[in-house]
Write a protein that holds these residues in place. Structure first.
Motif, PDB file in Angstrom:
ATOM      1  N   CYS A  54     -12.461  -0.702  -0.015  1.00  0.00           N
ATOM      2  CA  CYS A  54     -11.552  -1.067   1.069  1.00  0.00           C
ATOM      3  C   CYS A  54     -12.273  -1.417   2.361  1.00  0.00           C
ATOM      4  N   ALA A  57     -12.620   0.924   6.632  1.00  0.00           N
ATOM      5  CA  ALA A  57     -11.228   0.952   7.107  1.00  0.00           C
ATOM      6  C   ALA A  57     -10.507   2.090   6.392  1.00  0.00           C
ATOM      7  N   GLU A  58     -10.893   3.304   6.748  1.00  0.00           N
ATOM      8  CA  GLU A  58     -10.380   4.481   6.038  1.00  0.00           C
ATOM      9  C   GLU A  58      -8.869   4.642   6.154  1.00  0.00           C
ATOM     10  N   CYS A  59      -8.318   4.323   7.303  1.00  0.00           N
ATOM     11  CA  CYS A  59      -6.867   4.444   7.486  1.00  0.00           C
ATOM     12  C   CYS A  59      -6.132   3.527   6.513  1.00  0.00           C
ATOM     13  N   ASN A  60      -6.627   2.320   6.388  1.00  0.00           N
ATOM     14  CA  ASN A  60      -6.048   1.371   5.442  1.00  0.00           C
ATOM     15  C   ASN A  60      -6.242   1.861   4.012  1.00  0.00           C
ATOM     16  N   GLY A  63      -3.646   4.260   3.027  1.00  0.00           N
ATOM     17  CA  GLY A  63      -2.398   3.541   2.797  1.00  0.00           C
ATOM     18  C   GLY A  63      -2.387   2.857   1.440  1.00  0.00           C
ATOM     19  N   VAL A  64      -3.507   2.241   1.059  1.00  0.00           N
ATOM     20  CA  VAL A  64      -3.620   1.599  -0.244  1.00  0.00           C
ATOM     21  C   VAL A  64      -3.488   2.647  -1.350  1.00  0.00           C
ATOM     22  N   ALA A  88      -8.655   9.271   9.470  1.00  0.00           N
ATOM     23  CA  ALA A  88      -7.435   8.880   8.752  1.00  0.00           C
ATOM     24  C   ALA A  88      -6.375   9.979   8.721  1.00  0.00           C
ATOM     25  N   GLN A  91      -2.658   8.898   8.637  1.00  0.00           N
ATOM     26  CA  GLN A  91      -2.243   8.267   7.378  1.00  0.00           C
ATOM     27  C   GLN A  91      -2.165   9.309   6.247  1.00  0.00           C
ATOM     28  N   SER A  95       1.514   9.202   5.244  1.00  0.00           N
ATOM     29  CA  SER A  95       1.634   8.329   4.068  1.00  0.00           C
ATOM     30  C   SER A  95       1.399   9.047   2.750  1.00  0.00           C
TER      31      SER A  95
END
Length: 313
Positions: A54, A57-60, A63-64, A88, A91, A95
């Motif tokens: 990813c 971009a740990e936050c993303n 989410g993934v 993160a 998230q 999430s």
């Protein structure tokens, strides 16, 4: 005497993922541009179609992972503890924790044993952060054997799990036929009557060595491996309080909000006893060789021995 085998638990994480990947096609591994360091590169090599980088971009990434979990697959999202639990956090909380999704977080390079990477990367707060999230399982294995067993148990558990791994190679202490890992069940490694040492992660082997030194001084120290911080094995804590009346917690983590705090919550409510917390004392780490940092911050066997001896006397 043969030299004790030492393996970093981040290596164990990578190896365990490969073995699980052979058995379970629904296992997916995500990484944040750190596959070589977190050792998920082993999984990437074996199952490239089930590994997702990813980027930084740990936050993303979280989410993934949440999205993948929602499809019925079992994602292991991997990064350094400072980024997985710290960067993160929102998230992970909103999430993953809030919807109770089946995401596993593989956090490597935890604690001051990250060494030369310095204070910004030495996460001594991750256990405190993760145990506040409702429903989150928090596991901090003590060696290679336990780390592999923890990864397997995390896969089998339905719900979010935070797994804490280290960079430093540590002694293998659970390589025996009697060893059994169970989430939320502590393991008594040494019986004792004068004081109970409850340790987690790499501090378990240090505490065992300290107990040997205490025995030479006539102090009988019980040593408990508390590999799961949440849910905590409260029964073991209560039993220890009744048995020895003195408890020492040892962790490569802040004394605020980690194992020590969790144990104190139980002791205060259910089993009044004296407790001393050994860990990182409300300070940041610094750059330096991992072994030297462990000594400087009073987390090595000699330091534990001296502190416990003074506590008992």
């Amino acid at each position: 005497m043969s030299e004790v085998k030492k393996i970093a638990t981040r290596e164990s994480y990578g190896n365990a993922l490969v073995e699980l990947g052979k058995e379970h096609e629904d296992l997916v591994v995500l990484d944040a541009d750190l596959a070589e360091a977190t050792k998920t590169g082993m999984f990437k090599k074996a199952f490239p179609e089930r590994h997702i980088d990813c980027g930084i971009a740990e936050c993303n990434m979280i989410g993934v992972a949440a999205g993948i979990a929602a499809t019925g697959k079992v994602p292991f999202a991997s990064s350094f503890a400072m980024f997985a639990a710290g960067r993160a956090f929102e998230q992970v909380r909103n999430s993953v924790g809030y919807p109770k999704l089946n995401v596993k977080i593989g956090a490597t390079h935890a604690g001051i044993s990250v060494g030369e990477d310095g204070a910004t990367h030495q996460c001594n707060e991750d256990i405190a952060l993760m145990r506040t999230i409702p429903g989150m399982i928090v596991i901090n294995p003590s060696d290679d054997v336990e780390a592999k067993a923890a990864v397997k148990a995390a896969y089998e558990h339905v719900g979010p799990v935070y797994l804490r791994f280290g960079r430093l190679a540590v002694p293998v202490i659970n390589d025996n036929a009697e060893y059994k890992f169970e989430i939320g069940k502590a393991i008594t490694l040494r019986e004792g009557t004068d004081v109970t040492i409850i340790a987690t992660g790499l501090e378990v082997s240090e505490s065992l060595a300290a107990a040997e030194k205490l025995a030479a001084d006539g102090i009988s120290a019980e040593v408990i491996n508390m590999h799961t911080i949440k849910p905590l094995d409260e029964a073991s804590v209560v039993a220890a309080a009744a048995k020895t009346g003195k408890i020492v917690t040892v962790e490569e983590h802040s004394v605020i909000g980690g194992l020590g705090s969790a144990v104190c919550d139980v002791v205060a409510e259910k089993a009044p006893a004296k407790v001393m917390k050994i860990g990182v004392n409300d300070t940041f780490g610094e750059s330096g060789p991992a072994v030297e940092l462990i000594k400087k911050y009073g987390l090595d066997a000699d330091s534990i021995y001296a502190k416990v001896k003074a506590f008992v006397k």
